[in-house]
Design an enzyme around this catalytic site. Structure first.
Site, short mmCIF file in Angstrom:
data_model
loop_
_atom_site.label_atom_id
_atom_site.label_comp_id
_atom_site.label_asym_id
_atom_site.label_seq_id
_atom_site.Cartn_x
_atom_site.Cartn_y
_atom_site.Cartn_z
N LYS A 19 0.83 -1.20 0.00
CA LYS A 19 0.00 0.00 0.00
C LYS A 19 0.87 1.26 0.00
CE LYS A 19 -2.94 0.74 3.58
NZ LYS A 19 -2.70 2.06 4.18
N ARG A 24 2.83 5.96 -3.22
CA ARG A 24 3.96 6.79 -3.66
C ARG A 24 4.16 6.72 -5.17
NH1 ARG A 24 4.23 5.63 1.56
NH2 ARG A 24 5.56 6.79 2.99
N GLY A 91 -4.76 8.03 5.62
CA GLY A 91 -3.86 8.98 6.26
C GLY A 91 -2.66 9.29 5.38
N SER A 164 7.53 8.60 12.03
CA SER A 164 6.39 8.48 11.12
C SER A 164 6.84 8.74 9.69
CB SER A 164 5.31 9.50 11.51
OG SER A 164 4.44 9.71 10.41
N GLN A 166 4.89 9.01 7.25
CA GLN A 166 3.97 9.96 6.62
C GLN A 166 4.45 11.39 6.88
OE1 GLN A 166 0.04 8.93 7.99
NE2 GLN A 166 0.04 7.00 6.86
N ASP A 312 1.94 -1.47 11.86
CA ASP A 312 0.62 -1.89 11.35
C ASP A 312 0.31 -3.35 11.65
OD1 ASP A 312 0.25 0.66 10.39
OD2 ASP A 312 0.86 0.18 8.34
N LYS A 339 -4.36 5.48 14.88
CA LYS A 339 -4.44 4.86 13.56
C LYS A 339 -5.90 4.95 13.06
CE LYS A 339 -0.14 3.88 13.03
NZ LYS A 339 0.60 4.54 11.97
C1 S3P Z 1 2.58 4.68 6.23
C2 S3P Z 1 3.20 4.97 7.42
C3 S3P Z 1 2.72 4.50 8.72
C4 S3P Z 1 1.76 3.35 8.58
C5 S3P Z 1 0.73 3.61 7.52
C6 S3P Z 1 1.39 3.82 6.16
C7 S3P Z 1 3.14 5.23 4.98
O1 S3P Z 1 2.03 5.56 9.37
O2 S3P Z 1 1.13 3.08 9.83
O3 S3P Z 1 -0.16 2.52 7.43
O4 S3P Z 1 2.76 4.77 3.89
O5 S3P Z 1 3.98 6.13 5.05
P1 S3P Z 1 2.80 6.67 10.26
O6 S3P Z 1 3.62 7.48 9.36
O7 S3P Z 1 1.69 7.46 10.89
O8 S3P Z 1 3.60 5.90 11.25
#
Ligand code: S3P
Length: 424
Positions: A19, A24, A91, A164, A166, A312, A339
């Site tokens: 995912k 990306r 997210g 993180s 993200q 996750d 989450k």
């Molecule tokens: C993700 C980063 C993680 C993960 C999410 C996907 C990503 O979150 O839990 O399912 O694709 O960068 P966080 O950045 O909040 O840790």
């Protein structure tokens, strides 16, 4: 969805594409010059949210069962959308796209479903604002909807409080457009798919210990991207194969990047019989086939720097711990509260309903494993990972387990129940 105990799980499975990497590939492909060709793309609700956002900004994206073609328009080719951007449950979509929107020459609102509107966005608003961005939480509660008014950005050196990917990726993407170098330092290293893929697309990006630095870019260039299977989806079959007697499952083509492989390390530490076969590298990402056989599991302690590499997977690891002998302690995982749902609450509530001895702590769980479990009605809180984790829990529980709202698995793994059924 009603599920019952299984006596064996046997066979081969190919889990859907990763995912994080799929999101990306659409984002970087949209910002690149030329056509990016993606194979192994995860066709799920979350990734469709990312596709829809870029289509609204004028990017043509063609989807066929074999591949996705993204007709990128370059770093400065996005158009002002005529509508708000809707990220659904994702997210990753909201946080990464905010970094891309901040320097654009237009204003836009990005939001998502009820869960997204409760997730913390201050963690990206703060660093992007330090770069000069104009991002406002419209309800002034630190959550989406976010109003992003494009403005020129400067490079910063940012120390992030949370590990993180993200947050890190959002800042790095903004950094592509800044007037100087941008660096992000994390307390622990989070998944590095952005770094690997941005480099392939031609960005000047480097990593030293826990700091990633990116330089402003003139352009990114289209690539062929091969998305490996998602280890977060494979995790359900790893756990299922380990806890179900007489089982042998071969999971083909799974991404085993060191920043994601905590589930493998923990499963082995718990006594799991797991082998990696056919190890290789595809588009800079390590990949292998994973062979899992039933195992007598024992407890472990999970804490510290391994946490971001399995964040996750913690719900399904908690399920494994409930079937393992001894007391498993999981800590340093307070991120689970924010989450898709509060996963500390959801895992504890549902495992207790099945008869497990589990105590929630502020940053994890204490699980006294080895107590026999029974079927129960599972409240998924519409969280895909809770639904799939408790489908795994049902495999060795006496009686019937009812998963409420099972269709939430479409967020990351639309064919999950079909694939699980095919092994039994
Ligand atoms: C993700 C980063 C993680 C993960 C999410 C996907 C990503 O979150 O839990 O399912 O694709 O960068 P966080 O950045 O909040 O840790």
């Amino acid at each position: 969805m009603e599920l019952t105990k299984k006596s064996a799980l046997r066979g081969e499975i190919t889990v859907p594409g990763d995912k994080s990497i799929s999101h990306r590939s659409i984002m970087f492909g949209s910002l690149a010059q030329g056509t990016t060709e993606i194979t192994g793309f995860l066709n799920s609700a979350d990734c469709q949210s990312t596709i829809s956002c870029f289509r609204k900004m004028g990017i043509q994206i063609e989807e066929t069962p074999q591949k996705v073609l993204v007709h990128g328009k370059g770093l400065h080719g996005l158009l002002a959308p005529s509508d708000i951007l809707y990220a659904g449950n994702s997210g990753t979509t909201v946080r990464l796209i905010s970094g891309i929107l901040a320097p654009q020459p237009f204003s836009v609102v990005i939001t998502g479903d009820a869960s997204i509107q409760k997730r913390p966005m201050k963690r990206i608003i703060d660093p992007l604002s330090l770069m000069g961005a104009d991002i406002k939480s419209q309800l002034d509660n630190g959550c989406a909807p976010l109003m992003v008014t494009g403005t020129p950005l400067h490079g910063i050196s940012y120390s992030s409080k949370t590990a993180s990917a993200q947050v890190k990726s959002s800042i790095l993407l903004a950094g592509l457009y800044a007037d100087g170098a941008t660096s992000v330092t994390e307390p622990e290293i989070s998944r590095n798919h952005s770094e690997i893929m941005l480099q392939a697309f031609g960005a000047n990006i480097s990593t030293a210990d826990k700091t990633v630095t990116i330089l402003p870019a003139e352009e990114l260039y289209a690539q062929k991207v091969e998305v490996p299977g998602d280890i977060s989806s494979a995790a359900y079959f790893i756990a299922a194969g380990l806890i179900t007697p007489n089982s042998e499952i071969l999971i083909r083509n799974v991404g085993i990047n060191k920043t994601r492989d905590g589930i493998l390390r923990v499963a082995k530490e718990m006594g799991g019989n797991i082998s990696l076969l056919n190890e290789r590298v595809a588009c800079g990402e390590p990949v292998a086939d994973i062979l899992v056989r039933s195992s007598a599991l024992h407890a472990t302690t999970i804490e510290g720097e391994i946490i971001p590499t399995l964040i996750d997977e913690l719900p399904v690891i908690a399920v494994m711990a409930a079937y393992a002998k001894g007391t498993t302690i999981i800590k340093d995982a307070a991120e689970l509260h924010v989450k898709e749902c509060d996963r500390i609450y959801a895992v504890t509530k549902n495992l207790q309903a099945m008869g497990a001895c589990i105590t929630a702590t502020e940053d994890g769980f204490i699980i006294d494993g080895g107590v026999s479990l029974h079927g129960a009605t599972i409240d998924t809180f519409l969280d895909h990972r809770i639904a799939m984790s408790f489908a795994v829990a049902s495999l060795q529980a006496e009686g019937t387990t009812v998963i409420e709202d099972p269709s939430c698995v479409s967020i990351s793994y639309p064919t999950f129940f079909h694939d699980l059924n095919a092994l039994s």
